[in-house]
Motif scaffolding. Structure first.
Motif, mmCIF file in Angstrom:
data_model
loop_
_atom_site.group_PDB
_atom_site.id
_atom_site.type_symbol
_atom_site.label_atom_id
_atom_site.label_comp_id
_atom_site.label_asym_id
_atom_site.label_seq_id
_atom_site.Cartn_x
_atom_site.Cartn_y
_atom_site.Cartn_z
ATOM 1 N N LYS A 148 11.662 2.964 7.184
ATOM 2 C CA LYS A 148 11.943 2.529 5.817
ATOM 3 C C LYS A 148 11.730 3.657 4.823
ATOM 4 N N VAL A 149 12.223 3.400 3.619
ATOM 5 C CA VAL A 149 12.126 4.341 2.504
ATOM 6 C C VAL A 149 11.555 3.608 1.302
ATOM 7 N N VAL A 150 10.565 4.247 0.628
ATOM 8 C CA VAL A 150 10.023 3.709 -0.619
ATOM 9 C C VAL A 150 10.944 4.139 -1.761
ATOM 10 N N PHE A 151 11.332 3.196 -2.600
ATOM 11 C CA PHE A 151 12.247 3.509 -3.697
ATOM 12 C C PHE A 151 11.685 3.006 -5.019
ATOM 13 N N VAL A 152 12.126 3.655 -6.086
ATOM 14 C CA VAL A 152 11.869 3.213 -7.460
ATOM 15 C C VAL A 152 13.179 3.339 -8.220
ATOM 16 N N ALA A 171 10.800 9.019 1.918
ATOM 17 C CA ALA A 171 10.762 8.440 3.263
ATOM 18 C C ALA A 171 9.325 8.236 3.724
ATOM 19 N N VAL A 172 9.116 7.178 4.476
ATOM 20 C CA VAL A 172 7.818 6.900 5.095
ATOM 21 C C VAL A 172 7.792 7.583 6.458
ATOM 22 N N THR A 215 0.831 -1.207 0.000
ATOM 23 C CA THR A 215 0.000 0.000 0.000
ATOM 24 C C THR A 215 0.866 1.258 0.000
ATOM 25 N N LEU A 216 1.926 1.238 0.795
ATOM 26 C CA LEU A 216 2.829 2.391 0.842
ATOM 27 C C LEU A 216 3.501 2.613 -0.511
ATOM 28 N N VAL A 217 3.882 1.516 -1.182
ATOM 29 C CA VAL A 217 4.502 1.649 -2.504
ATOM 30 C C VAL A 217 3.519 2.248 -3.500
ATOM 31 N N LEU A 218 2.272 1.782 -3.442
ATOM 32 C CA LEU A 218 1.256 2.327 -4.363
ATOM 33 C C LEU A 218 1.017 3.810 -4.102
ATOM 34 N N PHE A 229 4.403 -2.945 -9.507
ATOM 35 C CA PHE A 229 3.741 -1.639 -9.600
ATOM 36 C C PHE A 229 3.191 -1.459 -11.011
ATOM 37 N N PRO A 230 1.872 -1.387 -11.156
ATOM 38 C CA PRO A 230 1.294 -1.198 -12.504
ATOM 39 C C PRO A 230 1.511 0.236 -12.987
ATOM 40 N N GLU A 231 1.746 0.377 -14.312
ATOM 41 C CA GLU A 231 1.958 1.710 -14.867
ATOM 42 C C GLU A 231 0.640 2.430 -15.130
ATOM 43 N N ASP A 232 -0.390 1.680 -15.360
ATOM 44 C CA ASP A 232 -1.685 2.297 -15.675
ATOM 45 C C ASP A 232 -2.329 2.812 -14.390
ATOM 46 N N ALA A 233 -2.837 4.060 -14.439
ATOM 47 C CA ALA A 233 -3.433 4.679 -13.256
ATOM 48 C C ALA A 233 -4.697 3.960 -12.820
#
Length: 836
Positions: free
Chosen positions: A256-260, A240-241, A155-158, A286-290
């Motif tokens: 933790k930290v969310v990264f891409v 950062a979270v 959820t945090l990544v999304l 992680f889907p690219e489509d919104a």
């Protein structure tokens, strides 16, 4: 050899076998004893059907020390090895339950330890069921918790990664274009061909990316390794979270930290995935489509709600099981520990060849004989045995264990002696005198009634709150202070007494017992330290006159007083030790030690240092100006010379010559006669055995000849001579060194007094001389801290260790062998202590 058969038919008993109660020895009136309790070796022949209950009752009584008759057997050969193993496994399960209750934040039931009718097999099966159920619940909860944590991270990544996905892709293309141009323009890039290759690939295909979470502490090295592994051909984005996240693997809250990570090419992807695995970074798709992002977000939220409900239900179920266990957990632990101790004790007994009875041997205090017989009788009745236990006394040459009855006041003093060595059976117990001499010698070095009051107040806190503090886990230092609280109490009281004698209260003298006996030499003077003092009335009623403080002769006077007092106390203390050696020799009917050890030692010590003490007392009483150093030195160098002004009493010179001769005679008196007399006794004993062999049968003759040879080999005359010579040299040299060792009473007392005076005069008085209130407060704070840290803590520890040394070396070596072993009865009282 007397024996008794306990008749199973007799009066009834209402004491159940499973009851846990205090040891019989714990309930006895306890006073410090001069000699240990008399012990007897006993033999028990217990029927198998009443063995368990008999050992149970003896454990409740706690006054019989069993001997291990199966030392030569391995643990697997013992009769009750399987029961001990099963008890150990049950204890493991119970400790597992206690850990689970602690982790859940629950508290075990603190109900009273009532009598329980528990069956061994039923409890074992019940504990196995509880353990299996808890392990299954924990496994399911762990899986659900891990899934919940993973979905929470997803959820945090999304939420965090979607906002910069498209922008980062654009930046990545621009970044690659810049590097390509830089390489074509001749910039110094070590890996430029590979960068060009990756750039060409990025034009042909779309950029790839990896998203997830990594611990904050690993972000910097994580990014650095990624950059080096991909040769800079990647784009790292992070956010950062705000709150800590529960890690699915560690089950701990971690920042933790969310990264891409944007990249191009399959080779780069492979490297990035391996690096993520190495750094413990959790990756999520992680889907690219919104629209897909929104749909997945809704599904994840619903799944989280379902999981939370399931997890809460599992936790409630686990807590209910733990509450049910916790209600009886402590009772079960004590019961299982008691059973394990019983079976362990049964393994120390021999099984009769008929396998119908067990044979045990042990030590018991004579005063507890009736109580043991009563306990065995009750065990026979309660187990419905048709045969009673046989209890009889045994004759043995083995040395019995040593047991002193103590209470909470005397126990700490006894432990001081036991730390040096356990008293031999029936040997004189130094702890009786240590109760007074140990704190008194401490106070001689620590004497200041102001510091003694501070120590007394701290000790009273420990004593008044001893019930509460006794149930708490204290630190190592506090544990020692609490265990020795009554020693500290006596030390504080004696410090107050000696401080009043020294007339020191934080180094300040007080006119407690009236005005001083001295005044200024000149009636108009006000400074006694420069004009001197003259005596004008009777001596000060008690202790040191306060007018000595600050005078020109203060230090010489106090030095002389404390040094001579140290010698008097030391010689008296050593004489007490030698006198106790006489009582030991008399009790064990050892006349050789009386005539060839006690008598010459008393003569030697008192001919020299006892005479010095007499001179000190005469000088104090007469006010003589004689030089005692001169008297003692020339007593050896020129005993016949005229003493002149150093003569303290009529007939002093012939008395000194006589004492010197006695001291010289005492040395060969200690050295020579005893080995020859021991040899003579040994030969007479062997001669008597030889006559016995002639009058005995063949079999008996063989045994007696064997004993004859053994005793003959054991006696070594040369070894005894060497031992006696060492003992004589040790005492003669020790008489000098031990007397000098007691001068530490003078040295530490002087050091304590001078340190206290320095803190008072140089810190407190100097600060009080200023009109500034802040300087006064600061000065008082420094004075208080220095007093507490240096005088109340460091000086207390120093004086305590020196007092301990004087008792162990100077006092106890005169009479105390300390080569015995402690009476350690089988008792259930230690089970409660282990459980705390």
């Amino acid at each position: 050899m007397a024996f008794e058969i306990l008749d199973p038919r007799g009066r009834g008993s209402n004491v159940a076998g499973g009851r846990y109660r205090m040891s019989f020895l714990e309930n006895l009136p306890a006073v410090e004893q001069f000699r240990s309790e008399e012990m007897n070796m006993v033999q028990l022949i217990i029927p198998v059907e009443s063995a368990h209950r008999s050992i149970t009752y003896l454990g409740e009584l706690g006054c019989l020390q069993f001997k291990n008759l199966n030392k030569d057997k391995s643990p697997f050969q013992l009769t009750y090895a399987n029961q001990v193993k099963r008890c150990g496994e049950m204890l493991r399960k119970l400790h597992f339950f206690r850990e689970q209750i602690s982790k859940s934040g629950l508290c075990p039931s603190d109900g009273p330890l009532l009598e329980m009718d528990i069956d061994f097999d039923d409890l074992e099966a019940q504990l196995a069921e509880y353990e299996a159920e808890l392990q299954e619940i924990n496994a399911n909860n762990e899986k659900l918790q891990r899934t919940y944590s993973e979905l929470s991270e997803f959820t945090l990544v999304l939420e965090k990664a979607g906002m910069f996905l498209s922008k980062s892709q654009t930046n990545m293309v621009a970044h690659q274009t810049e590097m390509e141009e830089a390489s074509y323009n001749g910039d110094e890039f070590v890996d430029s061909p590979l960068l060009l290759e990756q750039a060409g690939m990025s034009r042909q295909g779309r950029l790839g990316f990896v998203s997830g979470l990594v611990p904050t502490a690993k972000v910097v090295p994580f990014e650095r390794v990624l950059f080096r592994a991909t040769r800079g051909n990647m784009l790292f984005k992070q956010v950062a979270v705000e709150q800590h996240v529960k890690d699915p693997v560690l089950s701990e809250m971690v920042p933790k930290v969310v990264f891409v990570i944007f990249f191009s090419g399959d080779r780069a992807k492979t490297k990035i995935l391996k690096i993520c695995e190495t750094f413990g970074a959790n990756r999520y798709p992680f889907p690219e489509d919104a629209s897909q992002q929104r749909q997945i977000m809704v599904e994840v939220s619903e799944r989280l709600t379902e999981l939370q409900t399931t997890v809460d239900a599992g936790i409630r179920h686990r807590n209910n099981v733990l509450i049910t266990i916790g209600y009886q957990l402590e009772k079960w632990i004590i019961w299982v520990k008691k059973e394990k101790a019983i079976y362990h004790t049964l393994n120390m007994l021999n099984v009769d060849v008929t396998k119908k009875c067990l044979v045990g041997v042990g030590w018991v205090p004579i005063f507890a004989k009736a109580q043991i017989q009563d306990a065995l009788h009750r065990a026979t009745l309660d187990s419905n045995s048709q045969v009673g236990t046989i209890f009889h006394m045994m004759d043995t040459t083995e040395s019995p264990p040593t047991y002193f009855r103590t209470n909470k006041f005397t126990d700490a003093f006894q432990e001081i002696v036991n730390a040096y060595g356990m008293a031999k059976y029936q040997e004189a117990n130094p702890a009786v005198y240590t109760i007074i001499t140990f704190p008194f010698l401490f106070a001689v070095m620590f004497g200041d009634w102001g510091h003694g009051l501070c120590l007394l107040l701290a000790t009273l806190v420990l004593i008044l709150r001893e019930k509460k503090l006794g149930r708490q886990k204290l630190g190592d230092i506090m544990e020692m202070a609490f265990a020795g609280r009554y020693i500290l109490l006596m030390m504080a009281l004696f410090s107050i007494y000696c401080g009043i004698i020294y007339n020191e209260f934080f180094s300040i003298p007080f006119h407690i017992f009236g005005p001083s006996s001295y005044r200024c030499h000149d009636l108009s003077c006000s400074d006694a330290s420069s004009r001197g003092l003259v005596k004008y009335r009777d001596p000060y009623p008690f202790g040191v006159d306060p007018q000595w403080r600050g005078s020109r002769t203060e230090l010489p006077f106090l030095n002389s007083l404390k040094m001579k007092m140290s010698i008097l106390l030391g010689v008296a203390h050593m004489n007490l030790g030698i006198i106790l050696s006489y009582f030991n020799a008399k009790f064990f009917a050892n006349s050789l030690n009386i005539w060839y050890q006690f008598v010459p030692q008393m003569i030697f010590l008192n001919s020299l240092f006892g005479y010095l003490c007499l001179l000190i007392l005469i000088k104090w009483c007469t006010g003589s100006k004689a030089d005692l150093y001169h008297v003692m030195i020339y007593m050896f160098l020129s005993p016949t010379d005229d003493l002149g002004e150093n003569q303290l009493f009529w007939g002093q010179r012939p008395i000194q010559i006589l004492l010197l001769l006695l001291a010289f005679v005492a040395v060969p008196w200690m050295l020579l006669p005893k080995p020859f007399l021991l040899r003579k006794q040994h030969l007479l004993r062997l001669q008597g055995r030889a006559y016995g062999i002639l009058d005995s049968s063949d079999t008996d003759s063989f045994d007696m000849e064997r004993d004859f040879d053994v005793e003959h080999e054991d006696f070594n005359f040369s070894e005894i001579c060497v031992h006696q010579m060492i003992h004589t040299i040790e005492f003669v040299l020790g008489a000098v060194s031990n007397t000098a060792s007691y001068l530490r009473l003078w040295a530490l007392s002087l050091a304590h007094s001078e340190l206290s005076a320095v803190f008072y005069e140089k810190v407190l008085q100097s600060a009080w001389g200023y009109d500034n209130i802040f300087i006064r407060i600061a000065g008082f704070a420094v004075f208080a801290c220095a007093t507490v840290v240096v005088l109340l803590l460091m000086e207390t520890l120093s004086a305590l260790l020196h007092s301990l040394r004087l008792h162990w070396v100077e006092f106890q070596n005169k009479f105390y062998e300390g080569d015995g072993y402690k009476f350690n009865p089988f008792s259930f009282t230690s089970l409660g202590e282990e459980n705390e």
